[in-house]
Design a protein around this motif. Structure first.
Motif, short mmCIF file in Angstrom:
data_model
loop_
_atom_site.label_atom_id
_atom_site.label_comp_id
_atom_site.label_asym_id
_atom_site.label_seq_id
_atom_site.Cartn_x
_atom_site.Cartn_y
_atom_site.Cartn_z
N VAL A 11 -28.21 63.55 -31.45
CA VAL A 11 -29.06 63.37 -30.29
C VAL A 11 -29.78 62.03 -30.38
O VAL A 11 -29.85 61.41 -31.44
N GLU A 12 -30.32 61.59 -29.25
CA GLU A 12 -30.98 60.28 -29.19
C GLU A 12 -32.50 60.36 -29.07
O GLU A 12 -33.16 59.33 -29.05
N SER A 13 -33.05 61.57 -28.96
CA SER A 13 -34.50 61.68 -28.81
C SER A 13 -34.99 63.04 -29.29
O SER A 13 -34.21 63.98 -29.46
N SER A 14 -36.29 63.12 -29.47
CA SER A 14 -36.87 64.41 -29.86
C SER A 14 -36.76 65.43 -28.73
O SER A 14 -36.64 66.63 -28.98
N LEU A 15 -36.78 64.97 -27.49
CA LEU A 15 -36.59 65.89 -26.37
C LEU A 15 -35.20 66.52 -26.40
O LEU A 15 -35.05 67.71 -26.14
N GLU A 16 -34.20 65.72 -26.72
CA GLU A 16 -32.83 66.25 -26.83
C GLU A 16 -32.74 67.22 -28.01
O GLU A 16 -32.06 68.23 -27.92
N SER A 17 -33.45 66.92 -29.07
CA SER A 17 -33.47 67.82 -30.22
C SER A 17 -34.09 69.16 -29.83
O SER A 17 -33.58 70.23 -30.19
N ASP A 18 -35.18 69.11 -29.09
CA ASP A 18 -35.83 70.33 -28.59
C ASP A 18 -34.88 71.11 -27.69
O ASP A 18 -34.81 72.34 -27.75
N ALA A 19 -34.15 70.40 -26.85
CA ALA A 19 -33.19 71.06 -25.95
C ALA A 19 -32.12 71.79 -26.76
O ALA A 19 -31.72 72.90 -26.39
N HIS A 68 -33.24 75.21 -27.77
CA HIS A 68 -33.19 76.18 -26.68
C HIS A 68 -31.75 76.56 -26.33
O HIS A 68 -31.46 77.73 -26.06
N LEU A 69 -30.86 75.59 -26.34
CA LEU A 69 -29.45 75.88 -26.05
C LEU A 69 -28.84 76.79 -27.13
O LEU A 69 -28.07 77.69 -26.82
N GLU A 70 -29.21 76.52 -28.37
CA GLU A 70 -28.66 77.30 -29.49
C GLU A 70 -29.01 78.78 -29.39
O GLU A 70 -28.20 79.64 -29.74
N PHE A 71 -30.17 79.09 -28.91
CA PHE A 71 -30.63 80.47 -28.90
C PHE A 71 -30.56 81.15 -27.52
O PHE A 71 -31.03 82.27 -27.37
N GLU A 72 -29.96 80.48 -26.56
CA GLU A 72 -29.77 81.09 -25.25
C GLU A 72 -28.58 82.04 -25.33
O GLU A 72 -27.47 81.63 -25.67
N LYS A 73 -28.79 83.30 -25.04
CA LYS A 73 -27.76 84.32 -25.26
C LYS A 73 -26.54 84.16 -24.35
O LYS A 73 -25.46 84.62 -24.70
N ASP A 74 -26.67 83.50 -23.21
CA ASP A 74 -25.55 83.35 -22.28
C ASP A 74 -24.71 82.09 -22.52
O ASP A 74 -23.76 81.84 -21.79
N ILE A 75 -25.08 81.30 -23.53
CA ILE A 75 -24.34 80.07 -23.83
C ILE A 75 -23.41 80.33 -25.00
O ILE A 75 -23.82 80.79 -26.05
#
Length: 71
Positions: free
Chosen positions: A4-12, A15-22
């Motif tokens: 990733v290129e930023s801390s915001l992307e890291s935060d995203a 959230h993506l990792e733990f989203e049950k529908d992804i």
């Protein structure tokens, strides 16, 4: 491993990792060209996400300040 290129992307990623529908996601994996006022522009979205429904969605991560700026 996701790059990733930023801390915001890291935060995203969190959230993506733990989203049950992804089912999976990857960063900066697709590049496309679009035309604006007849001029070509290239863009690489931050994430390509695949949902359990087999739907794919591109995401661009920006801070509120950047997202609300008008060109």
């Amino acid at each position: 491993m996701i790059t990733v290129e930023s801390s915001l992307e890291s935060d995203a990623c969190y959230h993506l990792e733990f989203e049950k529908d992804i089912s999976r996601f990857c960063s900066q994996s697709i590049k496309f060209t679009y035309y604006q006022d007849g001029n070509p522009h290239t863009h690489i979205p931050d994430f390509l996400v695949q949902f359990d429904s087999q739907e794919y969605v591109l995401y661009e991560i920006k801070s509120n300040d950047v997202a609300l700026q008008r060109n």
